[in-house]
Scaffold this motif. Structure first.
Motif, PDB file in Angstrom:
ATOM      1  N   ALA A 142      48.497  56.135  42.555  1.00 39.31           N
ATOM      2  CA  ALA A 142      48.852  54.748  42.249  1.00 39.31           C
ATOM      3  C   ALA A 142      48.162  53.756  43.195  1.00 39.31           C
ATOM      4  N   PRO A 143      48.098  54.022  44.512  1.00 39.94           N
ATOM      5  CA  PRO A 143      47.374  53.088  45.379  1.00 39.94           C
ATOM      6  C   PRO A 143      45.890  52.984  45.026  1.00 39.94           C
ATOM      7  N   MET A 144      45.298  54.076  44.558  1.00 38.19           N
ATOM      8  CA  MET A 144      43.891  54.026  44.165  1.00 38.19           C
ATOM      9  C   MET A 144      43.714  53.172  42.921  1.00 38.19           C
ATOM     10  N   ARG A 145      44.636  53.298  41.976  1.00 37.92           N
ATOM     11  CA  ARG A 145      44.579  52.465  40.772  1.00 37.92           C
ATOM     12  C   ARG A 145      44.683  50.980  41.164  1.00 37.92           C
ATOM     13  N   GLN A 146      45.584  50.676  42.089  1.00 36.72           N
ATOM     14  CA  GLN A 146      45.726  49.304  42.559  1.00 36.72           C
ATOM     15  C   GLN A 146      44.462  48.825  43.269  1.00 36.72           C
ATOM     16  N   LEU A 147      43.830  49.725  44.021  1.00 38.84           N
ATOM     17  CA  LEU A 147      42.607  49.366  44.731  1.00 38.84           C
ATOM     18  C   LEU A 147      41.479  49.061  43.754  1.00 38.84           C
ATOM     19  N   VAL A 148      41.360  49.843  42.686  1.00 43.04           N
ATOM     20  CA  VAL A 148      40.341  49.566  41.670  1.00 43.04           C
ATOM     21  C   VAL A 148      40.580  48.185  41.060  1.00 43.04           C
ATOM     22  N   THR A 149      41.839  47.877  40.752  1.00 47.25           N
ATOM     23  CA  THR A 149      42.161  46.550  40.225  1.00 47.25           C
ATOM     24  C   THR A 149      41.765  45.456  41.209  1.00 47.25           C
ATOM     25  N   MET A 151      39.438  45.643  43.533  1.00 45.90           N
ATOM     26  CA  MET A 151      37.977  45.574  43.591  1.00 45.90           C
ATOM     27  C   MET A 151      37.427  44.704  42.466  1.00 45.90           C
ATOM     28  N   VAL A 152      38.039  44.831  41.275  1.00 44.30           N
ATOM     29  CA  VAL A 152      37.604  44.022  40.137  1.00 44.30           C
ATOM     30  C   VAL A 152      37.986  42.569  40.355  1.00 44.30           C
ATOM     31  N   GLU A 153      39.234  42.335  40.752  1.00 46.95           N
ATOM     32  CA  GLU A 153      39.720  40.961  40.905  1.00 46.95           C
ATOM     33  C   GLU A 153      38.980  40.195  41.990  1.00 46.95           C
ATOM     34  N   THR A 154      38.482  40.896  43.005  1.00 44.40           N
ATOM     35  CA  THR A 154      37.771  40.230  44.099  1.00 44.40           C
ATOM     36  C   THR A 154      36.265  40.221  43.908  1.00 44.40           C
ATOM     37  N   GLU A 160      33.444  46.291  33.596  1.00 45.36           N
ATOM     38  CA  GLU A 160      32.840  47.369  32.804  1.00 45.36           C
ATOM     39  C   GLU A 160      32.739  48.660  33.609  1.00 45.36           C
ATOM     40  N   GLN A 161      32.440  48.548  34.911  1.00 45.28           N
ATOM     41  CA  GLN A 161      32.293  49.754  35.724  1.00 45.28           C
ATOM     42  C   GLN A 161      33.633  50.366  36.119  1.00 45.28           C
ATOM     43  N   SER A 162      34.697  49.566  36.040  1.00 46.03           N
ATOM     44  CA  SER A 162      36.016  50.138  36.313  1.00 46.03           C
ATOM     45  C   SER A 162      36.421  51.104  35.209  1.00 46.03           C
TER      46      SER A 162
END
Length: 198
Positions: A142-149, A151-154, A160-162
């Motif tokens: 779950a923390p990795m999923r949040q980190l991917v989000t 990375m996209v938001e920032t 597309e790469q997510s």
């Protein structure tokens, strides 16, 4: 796309909760029962050994790739269909990538995270066009999923790469995701397919 082989990255420890080993056992058995080769790091310890043993017991093909330094420490599993002993960790990851159609991360430590992150990176750079998935056992990823989000938001990862990476707590669903045709573009906005050398 049909999966012929899947690389499984996971811990060389068991973790504190038996659910982690249960998920590793289910992953190895399910891949074997579906005729999908298991490619993994070649060890007999921790979740790695659980995945391998479960696939072997279910009649599957299991291909291990281990650096010679770890083989010398008697960590290699010598009951595999194939065991490749390579010179370095870099060579290990390259061979695992070449042998696999997709990648799954089970719970694990720094090595597991580094291995799956590198495959995501290689897909972003069109070194290959293969998807990665996180089997989210007990919310481990779950923390990795949040980190991917984040990375996209920032603005550090394009939306597309997510899509190169998928998350699910259900193995069947995750495997379905990994079989979908690539839906992403690479870092330069190109469709995957023009593969560069790693």
């Amino acid at each position: 796309m049909a999966l012929r082989s899947v690389a499984v990255f996971c811990g060389s420890s068991f973790g504190h909760d038996p659910a982690y080993a249960d998920a590793a056992r289910l992953t190895g058995r399910t891949l074997a029962e579906r005729g999908i080769d298991v490619v993994y790091g070649g060890g007999h310890v921790g979740l790695m050994g659980v995945v391998a043993d479960a696939a072997i017991q279910a009649g599957g093909r299991v291909i291990g790739v281990i650096p010679s330094a770890l083989d010398d420490r008697e960590l290699a599993h010598h009951g595999l269909t194939e065991l490749h002993v390579v010179d370095s960790m870099h060579a290990r990851k390259l061979m695992m990538a070449e042998l696999s159609d997709a990648f799954i991360a089970l719970p694990g430590g720094a090595g597991t995270l580094e291995e799956i992150a590198e495959q995501w990176t290689w897909a972003q750079l069109s070194i290959h066009a293969k998807p990665s998935g996180f089997l989210d056992v007990l919310g481990f990823w779950a923390p990795m999923r949040q980190l991917v989000t984040q990375m996209v938001e920032t603005g550090f990862v394009q939306p597309e790469q997510s899509r190169i990476v998928s998350f699910s707590d259900d193995l069947d669903e995750l495997l379905r995701m990994l079989q979908l045709p690539p839906s992403w573009t690479d870092k330069w906005g190109h469709d995957p397919g023009e593969v560069l050398s790693p």
